[in-house]
Design an enzyme around this catalytic site. Structure first.
Site, short mmCIF file in Angstrom:
data_model
loop_
_atom_site.label_atom_id
_atom_site.label_comp_id
_atom_site.label_asym_id
_atom_site.label_seq_id
_atom_site.Cartn_x
_atom_site.Cartn_y
_atom_site.Cartn_z
N SER A 74 -6.28 -9.57 -3.20
CA SER A 74 -4.69 -9.27 -2.85
C SER A 74 -4.74 -9.16 -1.10
O SER A 74 -3.72 -10.03 -1.03
CB SER A 74 -4.70 -7.91 -3.07
OG SER A 74 -5.13 -6.88 -2.37
N LYS A 120 -4.83 -3.58 3.56
CA LYS A 120 -3.31 -4.09 3.68
C LYS A 120 -3.24 -4.91 5.18
O LYS A 120 -3.98 -4.41 6.12
CB LYS A 120 -2.57 -3.55 2.87
CG LYS A 120 -3.11 -3.12 1.21
CD LYS A 120 -2.60 -4.16 0.47
CE LYS A 120 -3.02 -3.33 -0.84
NZ LYS A 120 -2.70 -4.90 -1.67
#
Length: 333
Positions: A148, A220
């Site tokens: 990701s 993230k």
């Protein structure tokens, strides 16, 4: 027969007769010594050769002994007493009963292998304690299992996370953060089969010598802070924060990001996060039905600071301050 010449006082203070019982032969001179050494006398014999009273001799010896004892100083008593003839030339701490002597004697009796093992054990204990303190208060290692955050982070990267963020150091836009999955963003993980070294691995992870690979954390990039108005997208297809478009240099250049429309204002105590590999990241956009897609600041473990492994990827992680430089303060503040 009368003495032939007057008596001369002895140079040592002893008056010994110098006369003879007969005259010296003609033409010979008396061989008289010029100096006499004191000669030992038997106990009780006086200076004139006569035997004195035994009591008087004992008194004289006692007096002489007392004078000698007084000159030598007081006789030590108790623990300070020394055996006759003891060698007093060395330092006081060099005695066989001193602590230093006992330690030296104990070291002599140990084998080199024992000393070596003791040193190794000391180094290991110190390393474990330091690692635990660092992992608890400064840095913690994590394992990256997904794509990701490509190209910023690759699968199987090991990173060190600064635990001083968000407290006492404040979060900033662009920071790469690791947070606990308290909102069930991740699919349940099947229990791992325990092997013979599972307990060892868990222990090393606990003290910080191995990265956390429990897969119950996410990583993230922070896009919106509390109060920020985050919108996707403007007429040019760019993400905006408080009305300012972002030139996101950290996005994976291998693919063109898919547009997912959203318009949110970040509540207090929460942040909006997105992955750098936008087309392969289940980030805040994909979980707006749970807590609005926001991440609680209390769930943030820290800010990812460096890539520590593999060796060819060791580097510091950037939060790209130039991307967010023109973002104004949120209106809500």
């Amino acid at each position: 027969m009368p003495e032939t010449e007057p008596r001369i006082p002895d140079p040592q203070g002893q008056d010994l007769p110098r006369g003879t019982s007969s005259a010296l032969p003609d033409g010979q001179e008396a061989q008289l010594p010029t100096t006499r050494l004191p000669q030992a006398r038997a106990a009780g014999e006086g200076a004139d050769g006569r035997v004195r009273d035994a009591g008087a001799g004992a008194d004289a010896a006692g007096a002489a002994g007392a004078v000698g004892a007084a000159a030598a100083g007081p006789v030590p008593q108790g623990d300070n007493a020394e055996a006759p003839g003891a060698d007093r030339s060395g330092p006081a701490h060099a005695g066989p009963s001193s602590r230093r002597a006992r330690r030296a004697k104990a070291r002599e009796g140990r084998s080199p292998l024992y000393v070596w093992l003791k040193e190794i054990a000391t180094v290991v204990i110190v390393a474990v304690v330091l690692s635990f303190l660092i992992k608890t208060f400064l840095f913690r290692a994590f394992y990256i299992p997904s794509e990701s955050m490509v190209n910023t982070l690759d699968v199987n990267d090991r990173i060190f996370v600064n635990l001083l963020v968000p407290e006492p150091m404040a979060l900033q836009r662009g920071d790469v953060v690791v947070f606990k999955d308290s909102q069930a963003w991740l699919a349940p993980v099947a229990p791992k089969t325990k092997g013979p070294f599972t307990s060892v691995q868990d222990g090393l992870t606990f003290v910080g010598l191995l990265p956390d690979n429990s897969e119950q954390h996410l990583v993230k990039r922070v896009i919106g802070l509390p109060g920020d108005h985050v919108v996707c997208c403007d007429a040019g297809g760019q993400l905006t924060v408080n009305g300012a478009p972002l030139d996101e240099k950290y996005i994976n250049p291998a693919e063109i990001p898919q547009v997912r429309d959203f318009d949110v204002v970040v509540p207090a105590g929460k942040v909006w996060v997105m992955g750098d590999n936008r087309n392969h990241s289940a980030d805040s956009r994909a979980h707006m039905d749970t807590n609005g897609g926001f991440v609680n600041e209390s769930d943030i473990e820290g800010k990812a600071a460096v890539i520590a492994w593999p060796l060819n990827r060791i580097s510091a992680l950037d939060n790209y301050p130039d991307v967010f430089r023109n973002v104004p303060a949120p209106e809500a503040k």
